[in-house]
Design an enzyme around this catalytic site. Structure first.
Site, PDB file in Angstrom:
ATOM      1  N   PHE A 138       0.487  -1.338   0.381  1.00 49.75           N
ATOM      2  CA  PHE A 138      -0.060   0.121  -0.022  1.00 49.75           C
ATOM      3  C   PHE A 138       0.827   1.098   0.262  1.00 49.75           C
ATOM      4  O   PHE A 138       1.665   1.071   0.985  1.00 49.75           O
ATOM      5  CB  PHE A 138      -0.661   0.340   1.258  1.00 49.75           C
ATOM      6  CG  PHE A 138      -1.665   0.994   0.724  1.00 49.75           C
ATOM      7  CD1 PHE A 138      -2.598   1.091   0.055  1.00 49.75           C
ATOM      8  CD2 PHE A 138      -1.496   2.162   2.311  1.00 49.75           C
ATOM      9  CE1 PHE A 138      -3.504   2.454   0.085  1.00 49.75           C
ATOM     10  CE2 PHE A 138      -2.441   3.720   2.116  1.00 49.75           C
ATOM     11  CZ  PHE A 138      -3.303   3.428   0.805  1.00 49.75           C
ATOM     12  N   ASP A 223       8.948   2.142   1.652  1.00 55.99           N
ATOM     13  CA  ASP A 223       8.508   3.305   2.026  1.00 55.99           C
ATOM     14  C   ASP A 223       8.148   3.718   3.756  1.00 55.99           C
ATOM     15  O   ASP A 223       7.503   1.861   4.284  1.00 55.99           O
ATOM     16  CB  ASP A 223       7.052   2.693   1.632  1.00 55.99           C
ATOM     17  CG  ASP A 223       6.015   4.000   1.769  1.00 55.99           C
ATOM     18  OD1 ASP A 223       5.808   4.377   2.756  1.00 55.99           O
ATOM     19  OD2 ASP A 223       4.828   3.746   0.879  1.00 55.99           O
ATOM     20  N   LYS A 252       2.521  10.108   8.701  1.00 56.03           N
ATOM     21  CA  LYS A 252       2.116   9.651   8.847  1.00 56.03           C
ATOM     22  C   LYS A 252       2.780  10.171  11.204  1.00 56.03           C
ATOM     23  O   LYS A 252       2.191  11.600  11.211  1.00 56.03           O
ATOM     24  CB  LYS A 252       1.509   8.049   9.381  1.00 56.03           C
ATOM     25  CG  LYS A 252       0.964   6.990   8.581  1.00 56.03           C
ATOM     26  CD  LYS A 252      -0.175   6.107   8.549  1.00 56.03           C
ATOM     27  CE  LYS A 252      -1.124   6.102   7.805  1.00 56.03           C
ATOM     28  NZ  LYS A 252      -0.099   4.835   6.259  1.00 56.03           N
TER      29      LYS A 252
HETATM   30  C1  PLP Z   1      -0.641   5.593   5.340  1.00 57.15           C
HETATM   31  C2  PLP Z   1       0.170   5.592   4.488  1.00 57.15           C
HETATM   32  C3  PLP Z   1       0.278   5.636   2.917  1.00 57.15           C
HETATM   33  C4  PLP Z   1      -0.088   7.083   2.288  1.00 57.15           C
HETATM   34  O1  PLP Z   1      -0.410   7.774   2.960  1.00 57.15           O
HETATM   35  P1  PLP Z   1      -1.420   9.316   3.565  1.00 57.15           P
HETATM   36  O2  PLP Z   1      -0.364   9.551   4.427  1.00 57.15           O
HETATM   37  O3  PLP Z   1      -3.065   8.754   3.469  1.00 57.15           O
HETATM   38  O4  PLP Z   1      -1.680  10.031   1.892  1.00 57.15           O
HETATM   39  C5  PLP Z   1       1.617   5.519   1.649  1.00 57.15           C
HETATM   40  N1  PLP Z   1       2.652   4.187   2.509  1.00 57.15           N
HETATM   41  C6  PLP Z   1       1.891   3.364   3.830  1.00 57.15           C
HETATM   42  C7  PLP Z   1       2.990   2.554   3.863  1.00 57.15           C
HETATM   43  C8  PLP Z   1       1.256   3.559   4.366  1.00 57.15           C
HETATM   44  O5  PLP Z   1       0.861   3.702   5.337  1.00 57.15           O
END
Ligand code: PLP
Length: 397
Positions: A138, A223, A252
């Site tokens: 994700f 990520d 986050k």
């Molecule tokens: C939450 C998340 C995203 C997206 O971040 P947003 O602030 O919702 O745009 C991307 N990569 C990972 C691993 C995430 O947990």
């Protein structure tokens, strides 16, 4: 407005992209949240791994308020001191050289992809590169981030996706090797897959991909939007593997609630982007960066990493006991304070029973309960959570 009216109006006015719990949250304190009817919840979700410091931290609140009174926004045509403070702290915490601030995780991923593409373009003179991403990953919902998100269901209605993206199997080095061509410019994955069901990278996998990337001149993008910022017990999870990526995404918990994300890179990679290549109106504004700078300061002051290591180990131990005691509990996975409990049933009933009993939990994947509490929780909070979780599991076991 009374609670019922707030919910009704929300369902009338907001575009229906979420099936929300019938709760209106009103305020927070420490690791607890309160709804508009005054009901208390122990929070093991932190607004999806965001509120690392817990709610209503006075020093954090004061820093944000002071910046509101001073200057909220400047545009990126000027310098501002909070952005410099945040950049210093973030490059130090991540071991990377340069940072670009964004407003969200998704935008950080977009920037990371663009940086990798530009770097490849400068090297080859061609814009026909390929990126290898992972199944069940994700990375966000914008078109670039969605294109590297290995979830057919999220992509289905929104094609065509940006071309040149291939999906390998997470934790399967051979499946990555098999997809490499002379056009591959980057491999992107989460150091701990979050939304996909809480899967930490295996050491052989992350080391193997790093070696492969070095041999082939491919960039490694990690990520860490969910698993970074101390959640696994180190500032960034890759630090526990002894692996350094070329590009990192973070968000986050970075601003602990004030929207801010970033992508970072090594000096050599970062210099591929020059004026005109990338930009943002809000990204790196003084308000967001004052929040982020304060978060780093408080992480040090409160020794958040030690707490994550200690309480994370305790949480893992207590969840392992649940795996032993409950037939529906299949497996516990995770690092530090990102833990997942895989069930043999859909987690929805367990989560809504927990909510009735004043405990906030999120799911991940189709069959995993995810535990991403504030990083300042204590063992007593874990004990309280486990009692409520066991009660909820009793209803489905
Ligand atoms: C939450 C998340 C995203 C997206 O971040 P947003 O602030 O919702 O745009 C991307 N990569 C990972 C691993 C995430 O947990």
């Amino acid at each position: 407005m009374e609670t019922k009216k707030i919910i009704e109006t929300a369902e009338e006015k907001l575009i229906h992209t979420y099936n929300r719990y019938q709760i209106v949250l009103d305020k927070g304190d420490g690791v607890r949240l309160y709804d508009t009817d005054g009901k208390e919840y122990l929070d093991f979700g932190s607004g999806i791994a965001v509120f690392a410091l817990g709610y209503n931290n006075k020093e954090y609140n004061d820093a944000v308020k002071a910046q509101v009174d001073k200057l909220i926004h400047t545009s990126n045509y000027f310098y501002n001191e909070p952005a410099v403070e945040a950049a210093k702290a973030l490059t130090k915490a991540s071991g990377m050289d340069r940072v670009f601030f964004t407003n969200s995780g998704t935008e950080a991923v977009e920037g990371a992809i663009k940086l990798a593409k530009k770097y490849a373009y400068l090297k080859t003179g061609k814009a026909d590169n390929e990126i290898i991403a992972m199944e069940h990953s994700f990375h966000g919902r914008s078109m670039g981030a969605l294109a590297v998100t290995g979830n057919k269901h999220y992509q289905e209605a929104f094609g065509p996706m940006i071309p040149g993206i291939k999906f390998a199997k997470y934790n399967d080095l051979e499946s990555v090797e098999a997809l490499v061509t002379d056009k591959t410019c980057a491999v992107i994955f989460e150091t701990v897959q979050g939304e996909g069901g809480v899967y930490p990278a295996k050491k052989e996998f992350i080391e193997g991909v790093r070696k492969l990337c070095d041999e082939k001149g491919i960039l490694l993008i990690l990520d860490e939007i969910q698993c970074g910022m101390g959640r696994t017990g180190s500032m960034y999870a890759y630090q526990q593997y002894g692996v350094k990526p070329d590009i990192v995404t973070t968000a986050k918990a970075l601003g602990c609630g004030v929207p801010v994300g970033a992508f970072l890179a090594t000096e050599e990679v970062a210099k591929a982007l020059v004026p005109g290549d990338h930009g943002t109106t809000y990204g790196g504004n003084p308000l967001a960066c004052a929040a982020a700078a304060k978060v780093f300061e408080l992480f040090d002051k409160l020794d958040v990493l030690s707490n994550v290591q200690e309480v994370g180990a305790y949480l893992a131990e207590k969840l392992d006991e649940i795996v032993d005691d409950y037939a529906v509990a299949v497996e516990r996975r995770g690092m530090g304070l990102i833990q997942g409990l895989e069930l043999s049933v859909a987690p929805r009933d367990v989560i809504s029973n927990a909510l009735d009993n004043g405990l906030i939990l999120f799911s991940a994947g189709s069959n995993v309960i995810r535990f991403v509490p504030p990083l300042v929780i204590g063992k007593d909070d874990v004990d309280e959570m486990i009692i409520k979780l066991r009660r909820a599991l009793d209803t489905v076991n």
